[in-house]
Motif scaffolding. Structure first.
Motif, PDB file in Angstrom:
ATOM      1  N   SER A 143     -59.848   2.963  43.431  1.00  0.00           N
ATOM      2  CA  SER A 143     -59.432   1.634  43.880  1.00  0.00           C
ATOM      3  C   SER A 143     -59.044   0.761  42.689  1.00  0.00           C
ATOM      4  O   SER A 143     -59.425   1.013  41.547  1.00  0.00           O
ATOM      5  CB  SER A 143     -60.544   0.969  44.683  1.00  0.00           C
ATOM      6  OG  SER A 143     -61.711   0.804  43.883  1.00  0.00           O
ATOM      7  N   MET A 169     -56.498   5.231  50.117  1.00  0.00           N
ATOM      8  CA  MET A 169     -57.189   5.955  49.038  1.00  0.00           C
ATOM      9  C   MET A 169     -58.029   7.059  49.642  1.00  0.00           C
ATOM     10  O   MET A 169     -58.795   6.833  50.552  1.00  0.00           O
ATOM     11  CB  MET A 169     -58.078   4.969  48.253  1.00  0.00           C
ATOM     12  CG  MET A 169     -58.719   5.571  47.020  1.00  0.00           C
ATOM     13  SD  MET A 169     -60.280   6.426  47.353  1.00  0.00           S
ATOM     14  CE  MET A 169     -61.287   5.027  47.795  1.00  0.00           C
ATOM     15  N   HIS A 221     -58.577   0.639  37.162  1.00  0.00           N
ATOM     16  CA  HIS A 221     -59.105   1.250  38.380  1.00  0.00           C
ATOM     17  C   HIS A 221     -60.607   1.470  38.279  1.00  0.00           C
ATOM     18  O   HIS A 221     -61.132   1.782  37.202  1.00  0.00           O
ATOM     19  CB  HIS A 221     -58.456   2.614  38.615  1.00  0.00           C
ATOM     20  CG  HIS A 221     -56.995   2.546  38.908  1.00  0.00           C
ATOM     21  ND1 HIS A 221     -56.493   2.304  40.163  1.00  0.00           N
ATOM     22  CD2 HIS A 221     -55.918   2.705  38.097  1.00  0.00           C
ATOM     23  CE1 HIS A 221     -55.169   2.320  40.123  1.00  0.00           C
ATOM     24  NE2 HIS A 221     -54.796   2.551  38.879  1.00  0.00           N
ATOM     25  N   ARG A 237     -59.182  -2.392  40.375  1.00  0.00           N
ATOM     26  CA  ARG A 237     -60.144  -3.408  39.947  1.00  0.00           C
ATOM     27  C   ARG A 237     -59.423  -4.648  39.425  1.00  0.00           C
ATOM     28  O   ARG A 237     -59.855  -5.781  39.651  1.00  0.00           O
ATOM     29  CB  ARG A 237     -61.051  -2.831  38.858  1.00  0.00           C
ATOM     30  CG  ARG A 237     -62.117  -3.797  38.390  1.00  0.00           C
ATOM     31  CD  ARG A 237     -63.032  -3.210  37.337  1.00  0.00           C
ATOM     32  NE  ARG A 237     -64.146  -4.100  37.116  1.00  0.00           N
ATOM     33  CZ  ARG A 237     -65.284  -4.052  37.794  1.00  0.00           C
ATOM     34  NH1 ARG A 237     -65.458  -3.149  38.731  1.00  0.00           N
ATOM     35  NH2 ARG A 237     -66.250  -4.908  37.554  1.00  0.00           N
ATOM     36  N   THR A 283     -55.731   7.788  42.905  1.00  0.00           N
ATOM     37  CA  THR A 283     -55.507   6.360  43.091  1.00  0.00           C
ATOM     38  C   THR A 283     -54.423   6.142  44.138  1.00  0.00           C
ATOM     39  O   THR A 283     -53.474   6.918  44.237  1.00  0.00           O
ATOM     40  CB  THR A 283     -55.066   5.684  41.780  1.00  0.00           C
ATOM     41  OG1 THR A 283     -53.841   6.273  41.322  1.00  0.00           O
ATOM     42  CG2 THR A 283     -56.128   5.845  40.704  1.00  0.00           C
ATOM     43  N   THR A 286     -52.375   0.057  47.121  1.00  0.00           N
ATOM     44  CA  THR A 286     -51.924  -0.556  48.368  1.00  0.00           C
ATOM     45  C   THR A 286     -51.146  -1.842  48.120  1.00  0.00           C
ATOM     46  O   THR A 286     -50.412  -2.299  48.984  1.00  0.00           O
ATOM     47  CB  THR A 286     -53.129  -0.870  49.264  1.00  0.00           C
ATOM     48  OG1 THR A 286     -54.045  -1.702  48.550  1.00  0.00           O
ATOM     49  CG2 THR A 286     -53.844   0.403  49.665  1.00  0.00           C
TER      50      THR A 286
END
Length: 355
Positions: free
Chosen positions: A90, A1, A85, A92, A46, A49
């Protein structure tokens, strides 16, 4: 990110984007004649991963009006489900709902456990067409499944609206139909009211409701943008707002959103064919074109191409003191085959267009 630190780069972009211009460039790098688009840069993106092959499509933004730092962005994955997000990009939360396409939300939805944010997304799973509904709790910033509304047709685009205390789901289809229905909380989950059907001539997707004006905007992909009266008992005739002319809009017309800023309202359109965003100032029944912009490569975040969905948030949200706009990006560089979402500071867009 990759995140622009403390929006310092966004501040420099404000100065640069006011005079920057970009050619009318399509997703394959093909240059076409058209109204030149102003260049802006994203501040946040965004990166998922947990999934290297996200099939992103449409975002929806929310912020706590009492504390705008408490904010999230919902984002659909057309293969797997709904992401939530944080405003740094990231992840959430993830809800594995299947191939959800367009997402929208409305605040203040009354339930037996108190008011919640009603979030919903169209789902075109083979043999299981419908709309997924979720409840987002502003106190805990968590999202829970709320139910599934099956439809007799294949849903494609989706948006939500509100008229007074009534909440509505709006589904658009590839067949050119618009389905509007009320939704309320019942003893066993959501209860759907009578359905109103509107019709245009060809494939639809993006839509947005201007609640205060009681107006529904719908994108007919190869034709243009239309406006309907949102009153369920109102006329069903459509009024043309903007046409695919390959100067301001190049097919497909995709996402639509509304930004409210300093007493003025703007309709923002995703012109997917040339990766630009025409903007129209709403003046009652009139829609005045004020220019268009494109999202180009920045120092740390790449540009945006072939946007499906987009969403504007009017007012403070997360690190953006005067609003933000979120965009689907079809190709996230340097990750071949990856898609994601980008967020642009509204001040950057406003400055670039001289609004």
């Amino acid at each position: 990110m990759r995140l622009t630190p403390s929006l310092l780069i966004a501040a420099s972009v404000l100065a640069l984007s006011a005079c920057a211009m970009t050619e009318d460039r399509g997703p394959q790098g093909i240059f076409a004649p058209g109204d030149p688009a102003r260049s802006v840069m994203a501040a946040v993106e965004t990166v998922l991963t947990t999934d290297p092959e996200v099939d992103a499509d449409d975002p929806a933004l929310w912020a706590d009006p009492r504390d705008p730092a408490r904010a999230v962005m919902f984002g659909t994955d057309k293969s797997d489900g709904l992401y939530v997000h944080n405003m740094d990009g990231s992840v959430r939360q993830f809800l594995p709902s299947g191939p959800v396409n367009n997402v929208d939300l409305r605040v203040g939805f009354p339930t037996s456990v108190g008011e919640r944010v009603l979030v919903a997304a169209s789902n075109d799973a083979p043999g299981a067409n419908g709309v997924n509904l979720y409840l987002f709790d502003p106190a805990t910033l968590t999202t829970a499944d709320y139910g599934f509304l099956p439809t007799a047709y294949e849903p494609y685009g989706f948006c939500m609206g509100r008229r007074g205390e009534a909440f509505y789901l709006i589904v658009t289809t590839k067949a050119g139909t618009v389905h509007q229905m009320s939704v309320a909380d019942g003893p066993n989950g959501p209860v759907i009211g009578p359905e109103r059907v509107l019709t245009l001539a060809s494939q639809l997707e993006g839509c947005v409701v201007h609640d205060a004006a009681d107006t529904l905007y719908v994108g007919e992909e190869d034709v243009g943008v239309w406006r309907f009266d949102f009153d369920p008992s109102g006329p069903s005739t459509a009024t043309e707002i903007a046409r695919v002319d390959r100067i301001r809009i190049r097919d497909d017309v995709e996402g639509l959103t509304i930004m409210r800023d300093r007493g003025v309202e703007y309709l923002i359109v995703s012109s997917q064919g040339d990766s630009t965003y025409p903007v129209y100032r709403i003046e009652g029944q009139r829609h005045i074109y004020v220019g268009r912009f494109a999202i180009v490569d920045g120092p740390t975040i790449d540009g945006v191409t072939s946007t499906d969905g987009l969403d504007a948030f009017s007012g403070p949200i997360g690190p953006f003191p005067e609003g933000a706009v979120a965009f689907h990006d079809d190709i996230d560089s340097p990750s071949p085959g990856q898609q994601n979402f980008k967020i642009v500071d509204w001040r950057v867009i406003r400055e670039a267009l001289g609004l």
